[in-house]
Motif scaffolding. Structure first.
Motif, PDB file in Angstrom:
ATOM      1  N   ALA A   1       0.730  -1.217   0.084  1.00 61.50           N
ATOM      2  CA  ALA A   1      -0.127   0.083  -0.227  1.00 61.50           C
ATOM      3  C   ALA A   1       0.853   1.327   0.011  1.00 61.50           C
ATOM      4  O   ALA A   1       0.434   2.341  -0.701  1.00 61.50           O
ATOM      5  CB  ALA A   1      -0.826   0.054   1.301  1.00 61.50           C
ATOM      6  N   PRO A   2       2.024   1.214   0.787  1.00 58.89           N
ATOM      7  CA  PRO A   2       2.791   2.560   0.717  1.00 58.89           C
ATOM      8  C   PRO A   2       3.471   2.775  -0.553  1.00 58.89           C
ATOM      9  O   PRO A   2       3.566   4.057  -0.935  1.00 58.89           O
ATOM     10  CB  PRO A   2       3.750   2.171   1.785  1.00 58.89           C
ATOM     11  N   LEU A   3       3.531   1.768  -1.468  1.00 55.66           N
ATOM     12  CA  LEU A   3       4.213   2.048  -2.911  1.00 55.66           C
ATOM     13  C   LEU A   3       3.069   2.504  -3.856  1.00 55.66           C
ATOM     14  O   LEU A   3       3.238   3.233  -4.499  1.00 55.66           O
ATOM     15  CB  LEU A   3       4.740   0.729  -3.043  1.00 55.66           C
ATOM     16  N   LEU A   4       1.943   1.745  -3.466  1.00 55.99           N
ATOM     17  CA  LEU A   4       0.728   2.125  -4.362  1.00 55.99           C
ATOM     18  C   LEU A   4       0.276   3.454  -4.266  1.00 55.99           C
ATOM     19  O   LEU A   4      -0.284   4.197  -5.171  1.00 55.99           O
ATOM     20  CB  LEU A   4      -0.329   1.066  -4.012  1.00 55.99           C
ATOM     21  N   GLU A   5       0.438   4.087  -3.084  1.00 56.81           N
ATOM     22  CA  GLU A   5       0.137   5.611  -2.980  1.00 56.81           C
ATOM     23  C   GLU A   5       0.746   6.603  -3.898  1.00 56.81           C
ATOM     24  O   GLU A   5       0.029   7.366  -4.039  1.00 56.81           O
ATOM     25  CB  GLU A   5       0.379   5.934  -1.221  1.00 56.81           C
ATOM     26  N   THR A   6       1.768   6.400  -4.274  1.00 57.84           N
ATOM     27  CA  THR A   6       2.591   7.279  -5.108  1.00 57.84           C
ATOM     28  C   THR A   6       1.934   7.131  -6.657  1.00 57.84           C
ATOM     29  O   THR A   6       2.042   8.073  -7.296  1.00 57.84           O
ATOM     30  CB  THR A   6       4.267   6.826  -5.135  1.00 57.84           C
TER      31      THR A   6
ATOM     32  N   GLU B   1     -10.318   2.008   3.868  1.00 59.02           N
ATOM     33  CA  GLU B   1      -9.302   2.580   4.574  1.00 59.02           C
ATOM     34  C   GLU B   1      -8.584   3.228   3.693  1.00 59.02           C
ATOM     35  O   GLU B   1      -7.717   4.454   3.965  1.00 59.02           O
ATOM     36  CB  GLU B   1      -8.367   1.521   5.339  1.00 59.02           C
ATOM     37  N   LEU B   2      -8.072   2.609   2.541  1.00 59.31           N
ATOM     38  CA  LEU B   2      -7.291   3.191   1.835  1.00 59.31           C
ATOM     39  C   LEU B   2      -7.736   4.168   0.726  1.00 59.31           C
ATOM     40  O   LEU B   2      -6.952   4.716  -0.220  1.00 59.31           O
ATOM     41  CB  LEU B   2      -6.425   2.141   0.761  1.00 59.31           C
ATOM     42  N   GLY B   3      -8.844   4.309   0.500  1.00 58.15           N
ATOM     43  CA  GLY B   3      -9.558   5.048  -0.648  1.00 58.15           C
ATOM     44  C   GLY B   3      -9.080   6.572  -0.533  1.00 58.15           C
ATOM     45  O   GLY B   3      -8.816   7.154  -1.557  1.00 58.15           O
TER      46      GLY B   3
ATOM     47  N   VAL C   1      -9.498  -0.487  -4.234  1.00 61.07           N
ATOM     48  CA  VAL C   1      -9.488  -1.997  -3.649  1.00 61.07           C
ATOM     49  C   VAL C   1     -10.789  -2.787  -3.966  1.00 61.07           C
ATOM     50  O   VAL C   1     -11.832  -2.477  -3.522  1.00 61.07           O
ATOM     51  CB  VAL C   1      -9.161  -2.276  -2.224  1.00 61.07           C
ATOM     52  N   ASN C   2     -10.497  -3.788  -4.964  1.00 64.30           N
ATOM     53  CA  ASN C   2     -11.917  -4.387  -5.578  1.00 64.30           C
ATOM     54  C   ASN C   2     -11.777  -5.922  -5.482  1.00 64.30           C
ATOM     55  O   ASN C   2     -10.260  -6.433  -5.426  1.00 64.30           O
ATOM     56  CB  ASN C   2     -12.270  -3.885  -6.714  1.00 64.30           C
ATOM     57  N   SER C   3     -12.521  -6.671  -5.754  1.00 64.61           N
ATOM     58  CA  SER C   3     -12.428  -8.223  -5.773  1.00 64.61           C
ATOM     59  C   SER C   3     -13.332  -8.665  -6.937  1.00 64.61           C
ATOM     60  O   SER C   3     -14.349  -8.366  -7.557  1.00 64.61           O
ATOM     61  CB  SER C   3     -13.054  -8.900  -4.482  1.00 64.61           C
ATOM     62  N   VAL C   4     -12.600  -9.593  -7.579  1.00 68.22           N
ATOM     63  CA  VAL C   4     -13.202 -10.520  -8.770  1.00 68.22           C
ATOM     64  C   VAL C   4     -13.585 -11.943  -8.196  1.00 68.22           C
ATOM     65  O   VAL C   4     -12.787 -12.546  -7.444  1.00 68.22           O
ATOM     66  CB  VAL C   4     -12.186 -10.696  -9.999  1.00 68.22           C
ATOM     67  N   HIS C   5     -14.677 -12.428  -8.491  1.00 70.29           N
ATOM     68  CA  HIS C   5     -15.203 -13.743  -7.964  1.00 70.29           C
ATOM     69  C   HIS C   5     -15.540 -14.661  -9.111  1.00 70.29           C
ATOM     70  O   HIS C   5     -16.676 -14.644  -9.561  1.00 70.29           O
ATOM     71  CB  HIS C   5     -16.492 -13.351  -7.229  1.00 70.29           C
TER      72      HIS C   5
ATOM     73  N   VAL D   1     -13.977   3.214  -8.917  1.00 71.10           N
ATOM     74  CA  VAL D   1     -14.750   2.220  -8.656  1.00 71.10           C
ATOM     75  C   VAL D   1     -13.859   1.583  -7.473  1.00 71.10           C
ATOM     76  O   VAL D   1     -12.641   1.274  -7.462  1.00 71.10           O
ATOM     77  CB  VAL D   1     -14.765   0.923  -9.702  1.00 71.10           C
ATOM     78  N   THR D   2     -14.386   1.327  -6.358  1.00 72.47           N
ATOM     79  CA  THR D   2     -13.686   0.712  -5.265  1.00 72.47           C
ATOM     80  C   THR D   2     -14.480  -0.068  -4.307  1.00 72.47           C
ATOM     81  O   THR D   2     -15.703   0.524  -4.217  1.00 72.47           O
ATOM     82  CB  THR D   2     -12.743   1.859  -4.540  1.00 72.47           C
ATOM     83  N   GLY D   3     -13.921  -1.143  -3.683  1.00 71.34           N
ATOM     84  CA  GLY D   3     -15.022  -1.882  -2.909  1.00 71.34           C
ATOM     85  C   GLY D   3     -16.037  -2.606  -3.628  1.00 71.34           C
ATOM     86  O   GLY D   3     -17.074  -3.365  -3.069  1.00 71.34           O
TER      87      GLY D   3
END
Length: 270
Positions: A130-135, A181-183, A189-193, A255-257
């Motif tokens: 997450a800290p890397l993705l923030e950039t 939290e990260l929004g 953050v999403n999921s594929v089912h 799109v998140t969650g």
């Protein structure tokens, strides 16, 4: 094409020919991303790397051995990703295991293994990356993207796959909590089912059904499961990979969650 140009993606669970992780790598490369493919298994590493390089170029592909249940392994892989590509924009938590058994015959060790591989790996990946993705928010309109491979098992109870269904349900909630939290950090953050998808894991499941006499052959098992699906078909890994491309791209910047049910409608019947 080029929907992911300029992005670097770390994708776990890529160590078996024909699985979803490898299909996602191939799709990302076609759309212009660079990929770090990881897996605890390295038996097919040379074939996998050659296949991926054949779809792009050697300077856009890195394969690393990686135990996704170990925090120190995650830190090493994250460090190598930055050392090689200088950034990280997309994380795909894709490792998974499907162990059979109900509450009576599932051992505590087996249950904990399901949780470790299917849930803790995504927890650790998100925590470390997450800290890397923030950039990524400074590079792309869609910010950073985390995509968790969950399953239709997360919303379909089963008496015979307690550890799998429970861990996948937990992974779905992990996705939702992390999205909230990260929004604010511009990390989606999403999921594929996925539903019934022709992967090595599914073939192994078919073999168990045949061994127990549930169906007489692998072909009969495949036809029976396809018949249960409203679309009357089963999926290929390449089909599922399209959903990951969308969630990794800036097209999904709002799109998140989200839980994308890539199950052909099968989960809605039960």
């Amino acid at each position: 094409m080029d929907r992911l140009k300029g992005k670097v993606a770390l994708i776990t669970g890529c160590g078996r020919i024909g699985n979803i992780g490898l299909a996602v790598c191939e799709a990302f490369l076609r759309e212009g991303a660079s990929v770090v493919a990881t897996d605890i298994l390295t038996n097919d590493q040379e074939e996998i790397v050659n296949s991926l390089v054949g779809k792009s170029s050697a300077d856009r592909v890195l394969f690393l051995q990686h135990d996704a249940t170990r925090e120190e392994d995650w830190q090493r892989v994250a460090d190598q990703t930055i050392a090689t590509f200088g950034q990280l924009d997309v994380l795909v938590n894709n490792v998974g295991i499907a162990l059979e058994g109900g509450v009576i015959d599932t051992t505590l060790e087996s249950f904990r293994r399901s949780m470790a591989i299917n849930v803790e790996s995504a927890f650790l990946g998100t925590k470390i990356c997450a800290p890397l993705l923030e950039t990524a928010a400074t590079r792309h309109p869609g910010g950073g993207s985390i995509i968790n491979t969950v399953s239709m098992a997360s919303y379909m109870p089963s008496a015979h796959h307690l550890g799998y269904q429970t861990s996948k349900a937990a992974a779905r909630m992990l996705t939702l909590c992390n999205a909230v939290e990260l929004g604010p950090k511009r990390i989606r953050v999403n999921s594929v089912h996925p539903g019934t998808t022709h992967t090595p894991m599914l073939r192994e499941g078919f073999e168990h059904y045949v061994e127990r006499g549930v169906w007489s052959s692998m072909e009969e098992c495949d036809r029976a499961l396809a018949e249960m699906c409203p679309l009357k078909m089963n999926s290929e890994p390449e089909d599922t990979a399209h959903a990951f491309v969308y969630l990794a791209s800036d097209e999904s910047r709002f799109v998140t969650g989200a839980s994308i049910y890539h199950d052909g409608g099968l989960g809605q019947r039960y």
